[in-house]
Design a protein around this motif. Structure first.
Motif, short mmCIF file in Angstrom:
data_model
loop_
_atom_site.label_atom_id
_atom_site.label_comp_id
_atom_site.label_asym_id
_atom_site.label_seq_id
_atom_site.Cartn_x
_atom_site.Cartn_y
_atom_site.Cartn_z
N PRO A 55 81.70 42.94 88.09
CA PRO A 55 82.78 42.06 87.90
C PRO A 55 82.27 40.54 88.13
O PRO A 55 81.20 40.24 88.79
CB PRO A 55 83.49 42.61 89.09
N SER A 56 83.18 39.43 87.84
CA SER A 56 82.72 38.29 88.06
C SER A 56 83.19 37.92 89.73
O SER A 56 83.98 38.70 90.11
CB SER A 56 83.31 37.32 87.11
N ARG A 98 79.60 41.38 94.52
CA ARG A 98 78.22 41.01 94.49
C ARG A 98 77.49 42.43 94.69
O ARG A 98 76.48 42.65 93.86
CB ARG A 98 77.82 40.26 95.60
N SER A 99 78.13 43.39 95.64
CA SER A 99 77.27 44.73 95.40
C SER A 99 77.35 45.55 94.32
O SER A 99 76.45 46.22 93.96
CB SER A 99 77.79 45.46 96.82
N LEU A 100 78.48 45.32 93.73
CA LEU A 100 78.50 46.14 92.34
C LEU A 100 77.65 45.63 91.30
O LEU A 100 76.87 46.37 90.70
CB LEU A 100 79.98 46.15 91.87
N ASN A 101 77.56 44.26 91.29
CA ASN A 101 76.55 43.62 90.36
C ASN A 101 75.16 44.19 90.62
O ASN A 101 74.38 44.53 89.71
CB ASN A 101 76.59 42.24 90.28
N GLY A 155 70.56 49.82 87.88
CA GLY A 155 70.69 50.97 87.11
C GLY A 155 71.34 51.99 88.11
O GLY A 155 70.78 53.35 87.67
N GLN A 156 72.21 51.93 89.01
CA GLN A 156 72.31 52.84 90.01
C GLN A 156 73.74 53.06 90.21
O GLN A 156 74.67 52.18 89.85
CB GLN A 156 71.88 52.59 91.36
N GLY A 212 70.58 53.61 82.60
CA GLY A 212 70.05 52.68 83.67
C GLY A 212 70.67 51.40 83.87
O GLY A 212 72.11 51.57 83.92
N GLU A 213 70.15 50.54 83.48
CA GLU A 213 71.01 49.20 83.71
C GLU A 213 71.69 48.81 82.79
O GLU A 213 72.61 47.75 82.68
CB GLU A 213 70.24 47.99 84.05
N ARG A 214 71.57 49.50 81.54
CA ARG A 214 72.31 49.25 80.34
C ARG A 214 73.78 50.07 80.21
O ARG A 214 74.57 49.82 79.43
CB ARG A 214 71.61 49.72 79.04
N CYS A 215 73.82 50.66 81.50
CA CYS A 215 75.25 51.73 81.48
C CYS A 215 76.24 50.99 81.49
O CYS A 215 76.39 49.96 82.19
CB CYS A 215 75.20 52.49 82.86
#
Length: 414
Positions: free
Chosen positions: A231-232, A239-242, A248-249, A288-291
């Motif tokens: 999210p923006s 911040r934590s979600l980003n 990738g978790q 990973g981080e592309r999810c």
């Protein structure tokens, strides 16, 4: 029309009362029978009918004979005299038909209400309400009570507020959902039917069911599993979600965090919702981080999951839901779609039949199957085959969709 006073004599009241009762039945009346007549009643009847002796204490009189006698004595028929002496004649048969039509209309309204139509598992609750009958015999009171119950069901799951606060917000009365209130008991029966469990039998079971529906639940232990949410914004949740998405978790969001940071913006055009955590774990493992953005209901979605999904939908995200192909899976899918506006994701009868063709035994039964409003043929097929297909069995095609979404290639199957 003036009725002669002698026809209003108390000695003739048994005749007029019996005639009134029979006329009010709505059926044709050709004769009436009077019994237990005293001597004064018999004398009055003998005088009325022009008899040369007293009739017996039990007497049957033809209405046609009375019509002739009363036509000569009062210039009107038996029904007119009866109504003049006793009062207006009703039509109990017509009144019964009217009440039956009104009751049928009430139950039709309840069964077709948008809340029930969106979650067909509630049809069993509708049948139970109907078996229990009207509240104090009143259609108006029953509909009023049911309208309150449906208002509560629409407002669930709640966001952890105490029961009194939730009741005040939903119904304008902090005590409306207190234990022992009819509305409260009826809501809990509806929830039990929806979740496929027995209605609560004591205070602790009632509390547990309210908590399951997000009322007075622990806002820290009520959590939802997510992955790929970016999210923006600069708040702590965003911040934590980003951070977790970039690592990738998967991560867990609490209801308390959602209450403090409602409406996550800028997540993306689509959010992929699964019933089982295994699909999220496999997606993170592969991508990973592309999810892409994912949310897991973890079976029946709690208030944290519904709150998050509603917020994402309000921000413009399209929610796409997939779950198990079994009786409970269809009920959960209907619940998620009804509560959040999610669209089905590979949840059609064609998807089920394709998965069934690829599956190998041993098979588990589908269990109690409710209707599937998004695809009516799905529930019919599932009920016919009586074979459950777990979401994990479709992992590969779901992951392929997610990979295409991650690469922005085409439009994944919905």
């Amino acid at each position: 029309m003036a009725i002669p006073d002698r026809l209003r004599s108390s000695d003739l009241l048994p005749l007029w009362k019996e005639l009134h009762r029979r006329f009010s039945s709505g059926a044709a009346v050709s004769r009436v029978t009077l019994s237990g007549l005293g001597e004064h009643h018999r004398a009055a009847l003998a005088d009325l009918l022009g008899m040369d002796r007293y009739p017996p204490s039990t007497l049957t009189i033809a209405v046609a004979r009375l019509d002739t006698v009363l036509g000569e004595a009062a210039g009107c028929d038996t029904r007119t005299v009866t109504e003049a002496v006793i009062g207006p004649i009703g039509d109990r048969a017509a009144e019964r038909r009217d009440r039956e039509r009104e009751r049928a209309a009430l139950w039709t309204w309840l069964a077709g209400h948008p809340v029930v139509a969106a979650e067909p598992a509630l049809l069993d609750w509708v049948a139970d309400v109907r078996r229990r009958g009207l509240v104090a015999g009143s259609l108006e009171d029953t509909r009023s009570m049911l309208e309150q119950v449906l208002s509560v069901l629409v407002a669930l799951p709640a966001d952890g507020r105490p029961l009194a606060a939730f009741a005040n917000d939903a119904l304008g009365d902090p005590h409306a959902l207190d234990a022992g209130r009819r509305v409260s008991a009826t809501v809990l029966k509806a929830l039990a039917c929806l979740y496929g469990i027995d209605p609560p039998g004591d205070a602790s079971e009632r509390r547990a069911l309210w908590e399951r529906a997000g009322v007075a639940c622990d806002s820290l232990s009520t959590t939802v599993l997510v992955a790929g949410l970016r999210p923006s914004g600069s708040g702590p949740l965003a911040r934590s979600l980003n951070l977790w998405a970039d690592a990738g978790q998967a991560s867990v969001v609490t209801l308390a965090q959602l209450v403090e940071a409602p409406g996550l913006e800028g997540v993306g055009s689509s959010v992929w919702v699964t019933e089982n955590p295994t699909i999220v774990a496999l997606a993170v493992q592969r991508l990973g981080e592309r999810c892409p953005p994912m949310v897991c209901s973890s079976g029946w979605p709690n208030s944290a999951a519904v709150s998050l999904l509603r917020g994402l939908a309000a921000s413009g995200c399209v929610l796409r839901y997939h779950g198990d192909f079994d009786g409970e899976g269809l009920r959960i899918a209907a619940y998620v779609m009804a509560r959040t506006g999610a669209l089905p994701w590979r949840m059609s009868v064609a998807d089920y039949q394709a998965a069934l063709a690829d599956a190998s035994g041993p098979f588990s039964p589908a269990g109690r199957v409710s209707d599937s409003p998004w695809d009516t043929e799905l529930a019919l097929s599932l009920g016919t085959h009586d074979v459950a297909i777990a979401e994990e069995a479709m992992a590969e095609c779901l992951l392929d969709d997610l990979e295409r979404a991650a690469g922005n290639v085409g439009n994944p199957a919905a």
